[in-house]
Design an enzyme around this catalytic site. Structure first.
Site, PDB file in Angstrom:
ATOM      1  N   CYS A  14       0.811  -1.225   0.000  1.00 17.21           N
ATOM      2  CA  CYS A  14       0.000   0.000   0.000  1.00 17.21           C
ATOM      3  C   CYS A  14       0.841   1.270   0.000  1.00 17.21           C
ATOM      4  O   CYS A  14       0.359   2.330  -0.397  1.00 17.21           O
ATOM      5  CB  CYS A  14      -0.942   0.021   1.199  1.00 17.21           C
ATOM      6  SG  CYS A  14      -2.188  -1.285   1.167  1.00 17.21           S
ATOM      7  N   GLN A  33      -5.343  -8.708   5.742  1.00 18.40           N
ATOM      8  CA  GLN A  33      -5.347  -7.444   6.471  1.00 18.40           C
ATOM      9  C   GLN A  33      -6.647  -7.199   7.234  1.00 18.40           C
ATOM     10  O   GLN A  33      -6.635  -6.582   8.304  1.00 18.40           O
ATOM     11  CB  GLN A  33      -5.076  -6.286   5.505  1.00 18.40           C
ATOM     12  CG  GLN A  33      -3.653  -6.269   4.984  1.00 18.40           C
ATOM     13  CD  GLN A  33      -3.310  -4.981   4.260  1.00 18.40           C
ATOM     14  OE1 GLN A  33      -3.971  -3.960   4.415  1.00 18.40           O
ATOM     15  NE2 GLN A  33      -2.272  -5.027   3.454  1.00 18.40           N
ATOM     16  N   ARG A  69     -19.330   9.673   0.244  1.00 16.08           N
ATOM     17  CA  ARG A  69     -20.778   9.538   0.439  1.00 16.08           C
ATOM     18  C   ARG A  69     -21.225  10.569   1.490  1.00 16.08           C
ATOM     19  O   ARG A  69     -21.185  10.295   2.703  1.00 16.08           O
ATOM     20  CB  ARG A  69     -21.131   8.123   0.887  1.00 16.08           C
ATOM     21  CG  ARG A  69     -20.716   7.041  -0.117  1.00 16.08           C
ATOM     22  CD  ARG A  69     -21.343   5.696   0.224  1.00 16.08           C
ATOM     23  NE  ARG A  69     -21.004   5.236   1.557  1.00 16.08           N
ATOM     24  CZ  ARG A  69     -19.902   4.565   1.872  1.00 16.08           C
ATOM     25  NH1 ARG A  69     -19.002   4.274   0.941  1.00 16.08           N
ATOM     26  NH2 ARG A  69     -19.688   4.178   3.121  1.00 16.08           N
ATOM     27  N   SER A  80     -11.558   1.063   3.798  1.00 13.98           N
ATOM     28  CA  SER A  80     -11.425   1.774   2.527  1.00 13.98           C
ATOM     29  C   SER A  80     -12.039   0.942   1.407  1.00 13.98           C
ATOM     30  O   SER A  80     -11.941  -0.286   1.409  1.00 13.98           O
ATOM     31  CB  SER A  80      -9.947   2.044   2.228  1.00 13.98           C
ATOM     32  OG  SER A  80      -9.209   0.831   2.220  1.00 13.98           O
ATOM     33  N   HIS A 125      -8.777   4.131  -1.706  1.00 16.00           N
ATOM     34  CA  HIS A 125      -7.431   3.609  -1.495  1.00 16.00           C
ATOM     35  C   HIS A 125      -7.004   2.825  -2.735  1.00 16.00           C
ATOM     36  O   HIS A 125      -7.042   1.607  -2.764  1.00 16.00           O
ATOM     37  CB  HIS A 125      -7.431   2.711  -0.256  1.00 16.00           C
ATOM     38  CG  HIS A 125      -6.106   2.137   0.114  1.00 16.00           C
ATOM     39  ND1 HIS A 125      -4.901   2.628  -0.352  1.00 16.00           N
ATOM     40  CD2 HIS A 125      -5.793   1.076   0.922  1.00 16.00           C
ATOM     41  CE1 HIS A 125      -3.911   1.901   0.156  1.00 16.00           C
ATOM     42  NE2 HIS A 125      -4.429   0.963   0.924  1.00 16.00           N
ATOM     43  N   CYS A 169       0.219   2.136   6.524  1.00 18.93           N
ATOM     44  CA  CYS A 169       0.427   0.730   6.858  1.00 18.93           C
ATOM     45  C   CYS A 169       0.513  -0.079   5.570  1.00 18.93           C
ATOM     46  O   CYS A 169      -0.140   0.235   4.572  1.00 18.93           O
ATOM     47  CB  CYS A 169      -0.692   0.213   7.757  1.00 18.93           C
ATOM     48  SG  CYS A 169      -2.347   0.328   7.052  1.00 18.93           S
TER      49      CYS A 169
END
Length: 388
Positions: A91, A151, A206, A243, A344, A374
């Site tokens: 990431c 994760q 949103r 995400s 993400h 992370c």
């Protein structure tokens, strides 16, 4: 040593990473080429001057295989002499790309570099490059005999260990959407956004999200195997406090301060300090804490010196645990919302967050910004930038 400065940083809007999403019809190399071209045109820069393009991308298969950074450079119409490479720190891939580019400038290896990232999660599904991978139960089985976990399970484990209940997670998620929606309505993202295809605004935000609506979502990762292995978990991680799958690209124009002055370009921020570290790969998502402590120590700063902190919202427990362990001011944490609202797009998230952070510092008058991410395997990058 040269000082590495950020002359400009841009991103596409966040597209829903599924069929029918606003960017799902755009090839990822075309997506990245768009932000690369925008950096050049916005700054009236001859692309032949670029020493390297360092690209973050996580799922390097299918349309994102074979060094997508180089493909995007060619698609953008840059001279064939401009090189590119693609890196994978999960990431944090484009945050690492920014580190490599800036450190190359500081070392004198580059005068001008671009750090960028891309991920089309609608066209190149997550884990589609992992067929046959046995890292969790193969070569490291002697250290982790029960295997590592995905994760989402790690997010559940840390929520349980830090006693973060479902309501707390959902409240943080609703905050993310509220802050992002407020920023978008006020035009706060306008300077960082580059239209892609027909998409001109983030479609992952949103504005109507409420805690009550989020409370109705079912946990995403509970199954019999994990329930037996982790009886302490209350199973609170849902699609609403995580995400979303996202398509997007982002890019930063980085150069030495001397070169920027020579070209008549105004540096917007400089890289102040860098860190990368590892932590428990089972907890996986907690390395942001030691990475932050490391980058602050290297920079001679305290958390009180930082005007805004961007902690990637892969899952709501991550920034909440980070803030608790660092005793950080909640008002400075992800002040424009985070990945729960803004998406993400894996390999693009590092330079996406950098764009949002630099613009926030400029618009709020802050001096120092910190970002940390992370990463799978128990890794994390941390970066401090200083507004100029």
């Amino acid at each position: 040593m040269s000082s590495a400065v950020i002359v400009d940083v841009v991103r596409t809007p966040s597209g829903k990473g599924k069929a029918g999403g606003g960017l799902s019809q755009v090839h990822p190399a075309t997506l990245l080429a768009g932000v690369l071209g925008e950096l050049i045109s916005r700054n009236d820069l001859d692309p032949a001057l670029i020493d390297d393009v360092v690209t973050g991308c996580v799922t390097q298969s299918g349309e994102q295989a074979f060094n997508i950074g180089r493909t995007a450079v060619l698609a953008a119409g840059f001279p064939e002499s401009v090189p590119a490479t693609t890196v994978d720190r999960q990431c944090g891939s484009s945050q690492q790309a920014a580190h490599f580019a800036a450190q190359g400038v500081i070392a004198g290896a580059y005068d001008i570099a671009i750090a960028c990232g891309v991920e089309s999660m609608s066209r190149v599904p997550m884990f589609s490059n992992a067929q046959g991978a046995d890292a969790n139960r193969g070569p490291i089985a002697h250290r982790y005999p029960f295997g590592l976990v995905q994760q989402g399970i790690s997010a559940e484990v840390i929520a349980a260990r830090w006693k973060l209940d479902r309501a707390t997670l959902d409240e943080f998620a609703a905050r993310s959407h509220r802050l992002a929606a407020d920023t978008a309505a006020a035009g706060g993202f306008a300077n960082e956004l580059v239209a892609a295809g027909e998409l001109t605004a983030d479609e992952t935000i949103r504005p109507a999200t409420t805690v009550e609506a989020l409370a109705g979502l079912r946990p995403a990762f509970a199954d019999a195997e994990y329930k037996a292995r982790f009886p302490e978990i209350e199973w609170s991680i849902t699609p609403g406090n995580s995400s979303p799958l996202t398509d997007g690209a982002s890019a930063a124009l980085i150069m030495s301060e001397e070169k920027a002055n020579q070209l008549g370009l105004r540096p917007r921020a400089r890289f102040h300090s860098f860190a990368v570290t590892g932590d428990d790969p089972l907890l996986m998502l907690t390395a942001v804490v030691p990475a932050t402590r490391k980058v602050l120590a290297r920079g001679g700063l305290s958390i009180e010196d930082i005007d805004a902190y961007e902690v990637n919202e892969a899952f709501a427990p991550v920034p909440l645990v980070w803030a608790h362990e660092l005793d950080a001011d909640p008002a400075r944490l992800n002040p424009r919302g985070g990945a729960i609202a803004l998406g993400h797009p894996l390999g693009a998230s590092g330079t996406r967050i950098l764009a949002t952070l630099v613009n926030h510092l400029e618009q709020s008058g802050g001096r120092y910004g910190l970002m940390t991410m992370c990463e799978a395997g128990g890794l994390a990058n941390a970066t401090v930038v200083e507004r100029l």
